[in-house]
Design a protein around this motif. Sequence first.
Motif, PDB file in Angstrom:
ATOM      1  N   SER A 134       0.867  -1.179   0.000  1.00  0.00           N
ATOM      2  CA  SER A 134       0.000   0.000   0.000  1.00  0.00           C
ATOM      3  C   SER A 134       0.907   1.234   0.000  1.00  0.00           C
ATOM      4  CB  SER A 134      -0.896   0.003   1.234  1.00  0.00           C
ATOM      5  OG  SER A 134      -0.108   0.164   2.394  1.00  0.00           O
ATOM      6  N   SER A 190       0.864   3.626   2.177  1.00  0.00           N
ATOM      7  CA  SER A 190       1.363   3.900   3.530  1.00  0.00           C
ATOM      8  C   SER A 190       2.481   2.938   3.911  1.00  0.00           C
ATOM      9  CB  SER A 190       0.222   3.847   4.546  1.00  0.00           C
ATOM     10  OG  SER A 190      -0.336   2.559   4.598  1.00  0.00           O
ATOM     11  N   GLY A 229      14.305  14.177   8.844  1.00  0.00           N
ATOM     12  CA  GLY A 229      13.563  15.047   7.933  1.00  0.00           C
ATOM     13  C   GLY A 229      13.825  14.685   6.482  1.00  0.00           C
ATOM     14  N   GLU A 276      11.987  11.524   5.615  1.00  0.00           N
ATOM     15  CA  GLU A 276      10.573  11.805   5.298  1.00  0.00           C
ATOM     16  C   GLU A 276      10.436  12.278   3.855  1.00  0.00           C
ATOM     17  OE1 GLU A 276       9.322  13.343   9.819  1.00  0.00           O
ATOM     18  OE2 GLU A 276       9.812  14.784   8.245  1.00  0.00           O
ATOM     19  N   SER A 324      -5.924   1.883   7.229  1.00  0.00           N
ATOM     20  CA  SER A 324      -5.039   2.801   6.504  1.00  0.00           C
ATOM     21  C   SER A 324      -3.856   2.111   5.834  1.00  0.00           C
ATOM     22  CB  SER A 324      -4.514   3.893   7.445  1.00  0.00           C
ATOM     23  OG  SER A 324      -5.572   4.643   7.944  1.00  0.00           O
ATOM     24  N   GLY A 325      -4.118   1.075   5.078  1.00  0.00           N
ATOM     25  CA  GLY A 325      -3.066   0.470   4.265  1.00  0.00           C
ATOM     26  C   GLY A 325      -2.199  -0.551   4.969  1.00  0.00           C
ATOM     27  N   ASP A 329      -5.459   1.940   1.220  1.00  0.00           N
ATOM     28  CA  ASP A 329      -4.984   3.183   1.816  1.00  0.00           C
ATOM     29  C   ASP A 329      -6.168   4.093   2.110  1.00  0.00           C
ATOM     30  OD1 ASP A 329      -2.055   3.370   2.032  1.00  0.00           O
ATOM     31  OD2 ASP A 329      -2.100   2.919  -0.111  1.00  0.00           O
ATOM     32  N   SER A 380      -0.768  15.498   3.516  1.00  0.00           N
ATOM     33  CA  SER A 380       0.292  15.704   2.527  1.00  0.00           C
ATOM     34  C   SER A 380       0.311  17.150   2.019  1.00  0.00           C
ATOM     35  CB  SER A 380       0.128  14.735   1.355  1.00  0.00           C
ATOM     36  OG  SER A 380      -1.079  15.000   0.667  1.00  0.00           O
ATOM     37  N   PHE A 393       2.753  19.030   4.148  1.00  0.00           N
ATOM     38  CA  PHE A 393       4.039  18.375   4.376  1.00  0.00           C
ATOM     39  C   PHE A 393       5.204  19.261   3.950  1.00  0.00           C
ATOM     40  CE2 PHE A 393       7.470  15.811   2.487  1.00  0.00           C
ATOM     41  CZ  PHE A 393       7.847  15.046   3.583  1.00  0.00           C
ATOM     42  N   TYR A 394       4.995  20.036   2.898  1.00  0.00           N
ATOM     43  CA  TYR A 394       6.137  20.710   2.277  1.00  0.00           C
ATOM     44  C   TYR A 394       6.565  21.948   3.058  1.00  0.00           C
ATOM     45  CZ  TYR A 394       5.002  17.484  -1.398  1.00  0.00           C
ATOM     46  OH  TYR A 394       4.750  16.333  -2.084  1.00  0.00           O
ATOM     47  N   ILE A 395       7.857  22.101   3.092  1.00  0.00           N
ATOM     48  CA  ILE A 395       8.468  23.212   3.819  1.00  0.00           C
ATOM     49  C   ILE A 395       8.498  24.447   2.931  1.00  0.00           C
ATOM     50  CG2 ILE A 395      10.750  24.014   4.599  1.00  0.00           C
ATOM     51  CD1 ILE A 395      11.109  21.235   5.891  1.00  0.00           C
ATOM     52  N   HIS A 431      13.328  17.834  10.086  1.00  0.00           N
ATOM     53  CA  HIS A 431      12.076  17.291  10.619  1.00  0.00           C
ATOM     54  C   HIS A 431      11.421  18.251  11.601  1.00  0.00           C
ATOM     55  CE1 HIS A 431      14.674  16.281  14.034  1.00  0.00           C
ATOM     56  NE2 HIS A 431      13.595  16.037  14.740  1.00  0.00           N
ATOM     57  N   ARG A 441      10.016  21.569   9.902  1.00  0.00           N
ATOM     58  CA  ARG A 441       8.703  21.313   9.278  1.00  0.00           C
ATOM     59  C   ARG A 441       7.585  21.518  10.314  1.00  0.00           C
ATOM     60  NH1 ARG A 441       8.718  18.064   5.025  1.00  0.00           N
ATOM     61  NH2 ARG A 441      10.284  16.632   5.828  1.00  0.00           N
TER      62      ARG A 441
END
Lengths: 193, 556
Positions: A3, A5, A23, A26, B176-177, B183, B379, B382-384, B476, B479
């Motif tokens: 999947s 995830s 980070g 990720e 959830s997957g 998913d 998602s 998620f992006y910085i 990390h 973010r």
Amino acid sequence: MLSRSETIAMVKRGARGAGYSWGMAEEIAQACATLCAHGINAQPVLAQYLQAVDGHVDALAMQSWPLNQERVCPFHLGCFIAESGFSDDHHQFNGVQSPVFLLPYVQRMATVQGRNLHISGAGMAVDVGADYIAGDISMDAQGQVMITADEYTLTPPSTSPCYPAQYCDVMDRLGQKTMVPDSDESRANGAGD
Amino acid sequence: MTARDEIPLRDADQVMRLSRMGSFHQSRLSFMRILLRRMRNENWQFDAPDWHVNENGVGRAVYTVHGPSRAYSLVAFAHDLPDEMRSDRVIATAWDTTFTLFDGIPTDDDIARLAQNVPLQEAGRISVRELTLSRANRSARLWDFVVANLSAGRQPDPESLKTVGYVMRTTAVYGSGKFGAADHGTIQDRPEFAAPFQAEMLTVYLIRCFVMDLLDHNAKCAGGKRAVKLSPKLRRALGIGNSTGLGMAPFLVNHPTLLHQWIAARETALARVRGIKTVTDGERDVMIHHAKSAHINAMNWHSQHPMQIAKVTELQSDMVMLCKEITRIGDAPYPWDRLYRWAAQNLTSEGLEQVVSILMEPYGDVVDDLADAMSIDESAHFYIDGTQAMGHVKSLIAKHFDWALKTDFGAGDEQARFWYVSAAKLEPRLGERDAEQGHELEQPLAIGRDVAALYRAITQDETVAHFLRKHPEHRHILRRVQMVEKFPYAEIRDNLLHAQMMPIDMLRCKLSFFGATHFDPRSDRWLRICMFQNAPFPDELYVPGNWVYPEPTGAI
């Protein structure tokens, strides 16, 4: 098949096990999932790449800007160019390792800029927009890569998301390096099970 | 719609403390209740179970429910589990019952495939046609007690049931997957899965139906014609238990924007009710009714853990005070705001957070729409933003992580623990830094410590992109700092490494949003709970009444 995830969790652990920061791990997991969502199976080359850099990822991190190094990590470079807000029509980078992994970041640039970007060099000629990645994608090339703002000419393939289970063993082996074996002390402290 | 004025939300510094989160209670916005409301409002139809369980209680059953556009089926397997193999631990390999929630109505081929995999749980593999994977074990003593009574033709003693509240408890409900399941992203556009954890809640709801039928079936097999079925009243009083350990704790840290959505919905609900200027006698009566229910619930709440025993004792006392105070609240404007402020002054955290939940009860028209805002596309956040100046990042840290900057992470207690993943069990664990090996493999859950380190590393006002190019080790946490600007309830504002930190506070917070009751800690890091206790069965969904706490005498 995995999947999405499961793919993200596995790649994140694997990248961290290879030595990337949490980070960055990720980011790498997200990038891999983005490629899979476009039906691009980059897992074999990711497994190969992580094995190759295992334990010395810092050597490929960006040492300066503008770039002045022989080899650069596609994930570090990708994050930097996607996050810097560049709007130039032309970028050229040398020594990019496994540039297929730049594609998710170029897609983010294309999304932010609201236009098509074309990535070429290192055996690739790919159009990238907010919702497509189309063209010739080389999995094992490296070297000079150019990103240009062009009208798209390549027809996006009609692919379905694909989260293959190939090379799980490599990822799992790397991922194991993020985990702590049981010890007498942990068992004595009741660890939490 | 009830008229109301604007009341500010409670500050994240106040709400996002572990001790406060560890006092949360279920509410109208809990995921179980969101599911129950949807099933009632949309008139979901439940098929009679397709029952293939033999006289030894072994076999399978399928429970199919039809929503407005789709059907879902719980495929349940009942096994013959020797007592010595019954274990709630994650390392268990066999269970009394195993389950999956199938997307649609399974064919015989589907059932055959699932029969090969679902009983194996983690060692098997399910597919995108399945939404969840779960298992449950009998509460051995109570199961046998109930079956023995029913098979002998009598109802079991209600007081004996009340103490535990369930006859079977799940030890995991995966979604959830996980293990090949669909998913969440592939089903989140369906209205019935718009709110969080709805597939998991539906699974547990149908498990409860199956478990009650299995009880009656086993009693009938044992007692023959003499056997009776469990009375509707006792069925209703039984939920499904759940054992939850540290595996759940990092969830709240790993899903910061989702956590914000949950907390923000709850806080918005509280602010809306506090903002109601005038109330009718009917609304006041409903509030009193629910306060009495909560009081009964507190009186029925049993725990063996000294900390929780003390908290429940305080809650019981708080509920007595609350029931009196509501009757005295008077007709002056903003009665519920005055009641809340009285509670904040006079009740414990446990009591105050119970008041927060009670205040929502009469006001479905005011708060229920907030359920639609409790999910988020993680998602998308998620992006910085690499163009942001590090000076701004520094100011964000000063504003939202003041507690972390004031903490001396060099001091012994402040960094006494570390979170890691066990290689043997692939599960999150909490280690003692000085006594155990492996702290160099720490998981990124040391939010306060890492934020403080980021703050110290900011030495010039460059862009985030340039800073991270040089310092990827801070990615990390940076973010998260950017997230908290938009999502102030995203972070637990306490030190998760502290020697006295109680992981069960994190579990309690999450489980209260599920709708769980009867939190019963068995240590500082695992607990048992009850789900769907007092909830209506399918044929009771349309009967007015309380769906969670027992009805007080003279119920409205």
